[in-house]
Design a protein around this motif. Structure first.
Motif, PDB file in Angstrom:
ATOM      1  N   SER A 108      -3.301  -8.772  -3.798  1.00 42.53           N
ATOM      2  CA  SER A 108      -3.420  -9.707  -2.682  1.00 42.53           C
ATOM      3  C   SER A 108      -4.644 -10.593  -2.865  1.00 42.53           C
ATOM      4  O   SER A 108      -5.764 -10.086  -3.043  1.00 42.53           O
ATOM      5  N   PRO A 109      -4.480 -11.912  -2.828  1.00 41.40           N
ATOM      6  CA  PRO A 109      -5.637 -12.806  -3.003  1.00 41.40           C
ATOM      7  C   PRO A 109      -6.562 -12.832  -1.791  1.00 41.40           C
ATOM      8  O   PRO A 109      -7.658 -13.389  -1.855  1.00 41.40           O
ATOM      9  N   ARG A 110      -6.125 -12.232  -0.680  1.00 42.26           N
ATOM     10  CA  ARG A 110      -6.926 -12.252   0.556  1.00 42.26           C
ATOM     11  C   ARG A 110      -7.923 -11.100   0.634  1.00 42.26           C
ATOM     12  O   ARG A 110      -8.723 -11.044   1.561  1.00 42.26           O
ATOM     13  N   ARG A 111      -7.855 -10.175  -0.324  1.00 36.91           N
ATOM     14  CA  ARG A 111      -8.720  -8.995  -0.255  1.00 36.91           C
ATOM     15  C   ARG A 111      -9.654  -8.960  -1.460  1.00 36.91           C
ATOM     16  O   ARG A 111      -9.370  -9.533  -2.524  1.00 36.91           O
ATOM     17  N   THR A 112     -10.761  -8.281  -1.307  1.00 37.79           N
ATOM     18  CA  THR A 112     -11.703  -8.140  -2.413  1.00 37.79           C
ATOM     19  C   THR A 112     -11.210  -7.039  -3.362  1.00 37.79           C
ATOM     20  O   THR A 112     -10.342  -6.230  -3.017  1.00 37.79           O
ATOM     21  N   ILE A 113     -11.807  -7.022  -4.539  1.00 39.98           N
ATOM     22  CA  ILE A 113     -11.452  -5.996  -5.523  1.00 39.98           C
ATOM     23  C   ILE A 113     -11.758  -4.606  -4.966  1.00 39.98           C
ATOM     24  O   ILE A 113     -10.969  -3.663  -5.133  1.00 39.98           O
ATOM     25  N   ALA A 114     -12.880  -4.461  -4.288  1.00 39.25           N
ATOM     26  CA  ALA A 114     -13.241  -3.168  -3.699  1.00 39.25           C
ATOM     27  C   ALA A 114     -12.193  -2.727  -2.688  1.00 39.25           C
ATOM     28  O   ALA A 114     -11.802  -1.553  -2.652  1.00 39.25           O
ATOM     29  N   GLN A 115     -11.728  -3.642  -1.855  1.00 38.68           N
ATOM     30  CA  GLN A 115     -10.719  -3.296  -0.857  1.00 38.68           C
ATOM     31  C   GLN A 115      -9.392  -2.893  -1.510  1.00 38.68           C
ATOM     32  O   GLN A 115      -8.732  -1.955  -1.059  1.00 38.68           O
ATOM     33  N   LEU A 116      -9.011  -3.599  -2.558  1.00 40.50           N
ATOM     34  CA  LEU A 116      -7.745  -3.308  -3.242  1.00 40.50           C
ATOM     35  C   LEU A 116      -7.773  -1.935  -3.903  1.00 40.50           C
ATOM     36  O   LEU A 116      -6.822  -1.153  -3.798  1.00 40.50           O
ATOM     37  N   ILE A 117      -8.854  -1.625  -4.593  1.00 43.23           N
ATOM     38  CA  ILE A 117      -8.935  -0.345  -5.305  1.00 43.23           C
ATOM     39  C   ILE A 117      -9.166   0.804  -4.331  1.00 43.23           C
ATOM     40  O   ILE A 117      -8.667   1.921  -4.539  1.00 43.23           O
ATOM     41  N   ALA A 118      -9.877   0.541  -3.242  1.00 42.86           N
ATOM     42  CA  ALA A 118     -10.213   1.608  -2.303  1.00 42.86           C
ATOM     43  C   ALA A 118      -9.073   1.978  -1.370  1.00 42.86           C
ATOM     44  O   ALA A 118      -9.088   3.059  -0.769  1.00 42.86           O
ATOM     45  N   GLU A 119      -8.088   1.112  -1.238  1.00 42.50           N
ATOM     46  CA  GLU A 119      -7.010   1.389  -0.282  1.00 42.50           C
ATOM     47  C   GLU A 119      -6.344   2.747  -0.520  1.00 42.50           C
ATOM     48  O   GLU A 119      -6.188   3.531   0.431  1.00 42.50           O
ATOM     49  N   PRO A 120      -5.923   3.095  -1.756  1.00 46.30           N
ATOM     50  CA  PRO A 120      -5.343   4.436  -1.952  1.00 46.30           C
ATOM     51  C   PRO A 120      -6.322   5.560  -1.633  1.00 46.30           C
ATOM     52  O   PRO A 120      -5.918   6.617  -1.117  1.00 46.30           O
ATOM     53  N   LEU A 121      -7.594   5.355  -1.924  1.00 46.62           N
ATOM     54  CA  LEU A 121      -8.598   6.380  -1.619  1.00 46.62           C
ATOM     55  C   LEU A 121      -8.669   6.635  -0.118  1.00 46.62           C
ATOM     56  O   LEU A 121      -8.788   7.783   0.332  1.00 46.62           O
ATOM     57  N   GLN A 122      -8.582   5.580   0.658  1.00 44.83           N
ATOM     58  CA  GLN A 122      -8.644   5.718   2.109  1.00 44.83           C
ATOM     59  C   GLN A 122      -7.355   6.307   2.680  1.00 44.83           C
ATOM     60  O   GLN A 122      -7.393   7.135   3.597  1.00 44.83           O
ATOM     61  N   VAL A 123      -6.218   5.908   2.124  1.00 45.69           N
ATOM     62  CA  VAL A 123      -4.932   6.431   2.604  1.00 45.69           C
ATOM     63  C   VAL A 123      -4.869   7.944   2.451  1.00 45.69           C
ATOM     64  O   VAL A 123      -4.395   8.661   3.350  1.00 45.69           O
ATOM     65  N   PHE A 124      -5.367   8.459   1.319  1.00 44.77           N
ATOM     66  CA  PHE A 124      -5.292   9.895   1.050  1.00 44.77           C
ATOM     67  C   PHE A 124      -6.563  10.648   1.441  1.00 44.77           C
ATOM     68  O   PHE A 124      -6.695  11.837   1.154  1.00 44.77           O
ATOM     69  N   GLY A 125      -7.500   9.965   2.096  1.00 43.91           N
ATOM     70  CA  GLY A 125      -8.705  10.633   2.574  1.00 43.91           C
ATOM     71  C   GLY A 125      -9.597  11.172   1.478  1.00 43.91           C
ATOM     72  O   GLY A 125     -10.210  12.236   1.636  1.00 43.91           O
ATOM     73  N   LEU A 126      -9.706  10.443   0.361  1.00 46.10           N
ATOM     74  CA  LEU A 126     -10.472  10.929  -0.781  1.00 46.10           C
ATOM     75  C   LEU A 126     -11.935  10.481  -0.741  1.00 46.10           C
ATOM     76  O   LEU A 126     -12.720  10.898  -1.597  1.00 46.10           O
ATOM     77  N   VAL A 127     -12.276   9.633   0.188  1.00 46.43           N
ATOM     78  CA  VAL A 127     -13.671   9.240   0.372  1.00 46.43           C
ATOM     79  C   VAL A 127     -14.011   9.390   1.853  1.00 46.43           C
ATOM     80  O   VAL A 127     -13.176   9.160   2.723  1.00 46.43           O
ATOM     81  N   LYS A 128     -15.262   9.791   2.122  1.00 51.18           N
ATOM     82  CA  LYS A 128     -15.669  10.077   3.498  1.00 51.18           C
ATOM     83  C   LYS A 128     -16.383   8.922   4.172  1.00 51.18           C
ATOM     84  O   LYS A 128     -16.398   8.840   5.405  1.00 51.18           O
ATOM     85  N   ASN A 129     -16.992   8.062   3.376  1.00 49.01           N
ATOM     86  CA  ASN A 129     -17.746   6.966   3.976  1.00 49.01           C
ATOM     87  C   ASN A 129     -17.785   5.788   3.002  1.00 49.01           C
ATOM     88  O   ASN A 129     -17.278   5.854   1.876  1.00 49.01           O
ATOM     89  N   ARG A 130     -18.381   4.704   3.438  1.00 48.48           N
ATOM     90  CA  ARG A 130     -18.427   3.476   2.651  1.00 48.48           C
ATOM     91  C   ARG A 130     -19.201   3.675   1.353  1.00 48.48           C
ATOM     92  O   ARG A 130     -18.828   3.142   0.312  1.00 48.48           O
ATOM     93  N   ARG A 131     -20.265   4.458   1.402  1.00 46.51           N
ATOM     94  CA  ARG A 131     -21.061   4.669   0.187  1.00 46.51           C
ATOM     95  C   ARG A 131     -20.240   5.369  -0.884  1.00 46.51           C
ATOM     96  O   ARG A 131     -20.254   4.959  -2.054  1.00 46.51           O
ATOM     97  N   GLN A 132     -19.525   6.429  -0.495  1.00 44.77           N
ATOM     98  CA  GLN A 132     -18.676   7.123  -1.458  1.00 44.77           C
ATOM     99  C   GLN A 132     -17.580   6.208  -1.995  1.00 44.77           C
ATOM    100  O   GLN A 132     -17.238   6.259  -3.181  1.00 44.77           O
TER     101      GLN A 132
END
Length: 347
Positions: A108-132
């Motif tokens: 998606s051109p509307r999202r940053t690289i961090a947002q694109l890669i982090a989306e699966p991590l957030q969906v599956f609860g693999l990171v607890k906070n923004r720093r992680q």
């Protein structure tokens, strides 16, 4: 012995032709995938090759249940995913990921690289906070050869090869067991293709995931695959190790594909095989062997009886009435390419 990561058992997909009208008959159904069976073990790359429209991409999506199969079943690490509920399948998707063909349209051109890669991590609860999250994104970008400093940029600021690296990082973010790569380098320049292929091989060796690699380019396939499956009109015509498929192909269709790709044959010159006629429509697959309308070896039995995918050598199977079994791993009596015009033969 390695247990299978993926098992496809008689998988098929028929797309309904849709309803007709008052003055218009209903269009015929499309038989996209027709009774495909195979297994893959951990750390293995199986390449699926064939002409456009043969069902390669549909098969890849069936294995991930991105589309529902019409018949058969798919097992991932022993679990039949065709019977899972929506919630259960969402959890299973942590084990299976996909790298898409178009590196420009898949992000998606509307999202940053961090947002694109982090989306699966957030969906599956693999990171607890923004720093992680940012630490994990930085780690993934480093693994695919990109500096972490790019994570706050947008995809439109990157080249095609860099975007494909980002897509690979996104697929790897949840540590999957199985990845389907649907022609991941076909839209890239040759020099960039080599970089992406080498990256995939390095990551696979490190993480030991299994790859289903869908491709047209037989030279690329020869470089990356452990085994090769050749498809035609939704069916697997031949499957075997890379050496078997490239050096002792048993099916006439495999031989024709190889004869059309001189860059894939290295030191094995072959006479060019020109297939007559067009590929039949998947809405009207011929009776018997689906290849008989173009096969130079076709006989009466080919027109009425569909050949099973049967073993012709250890680890090699072909769906041809005239592929001869042998125990040496080398095709001794099956259909063969005519090498009488090759430099080696004349010498």
């Amino acid at each position: 012995m390695n247990q299978p990561i993926i098992q496809a058992e008689n998988v098929g997909k028929i797309f309904p032709g849709g309803g007709g009208g008052l003055w218009r008959p209903a269009p015929p159904d499309v038989r996209a995938v027709d009774g495909v069976s195979f297994e893959m073990t951990r750390g293995e790359t199986l390449a699926v090759v064939g002409e456009s429209g043969c069902g390669k991409s549909t098969l890849g999506r069936l294995l991930l249940r991105l589309i529902e199969p019409s018949s058969g079943r798919v097992l991932i690490e022993g679990t039949d995913i065709t019977t899972l509920s929506g919630a259960e399948m969402r959890q299973m998707r942590r084990k299976v990921q996909m790298v898409f063909q178009d590196p420009y349209g898949s992000l998606s051109p509307r999202r940053t690289i961090a947002q694109l890669i982090a989306e699966p991590l957030q969906v599956f609860g693999l990171v607890k906070n923004r720093r992680q999250m940012r630490e994990r994104v930085a780690e993934l970008l480093t693994q695919v050869g990109l500096p972490p400093s790019v994570m706050d940029r947008n995809p439109r600021q990157f080249s095609g090869g860099q975007r494909q690296r980002i897509g690979i990082a996104r697929a790897l973010s949840v540590d999957p067991s199985f990845i389907v790569a649907d022609e991941p380098v076909s839209a890239l320049d040759v020099s960039i293709q080599a970089q992406i292929i080498n990256l995939m091989q390095d990551l696979q060796q490190e993480k030991q995931f299994s790859f289903l690699f869908i491709a047209h380019d037989l030279a690329v396939v020869r470089h990356i695959a452990h085994r090769v499956a050749v498809m035609y009109l939704g069916q697997v015509m031949e499957i075997g190790t890379k050496r078997q498929i490239y050096e002792v192909p048993q099916h006439p269709y495999t031989q024709a594909l190889l004869s059309a790709a001189p860059e894939a044959r290295l030191d094995r010159p072959y006479r060019r095989i020109v297939l007559k006629g067009d590929v039949p429509s998947p809405t009207a697959v011929p009776e018997g062997c689906s290849f008989h309308t173009r096969c130079p070896l076709a006989q009466g039995i080919c027109r009425v009886e569909r050949p099973p995918l049967a073993q012709v050598a250890p680890g090699q199977m072909a769906a041809c009435h005239f592929a001869a079994p042998n125990s040496l791993g080398v095709a001794a009596a099956g259909p063969s390419l005519d090498k009488s015009n090759s430099p080696r033969a004349r010498a």
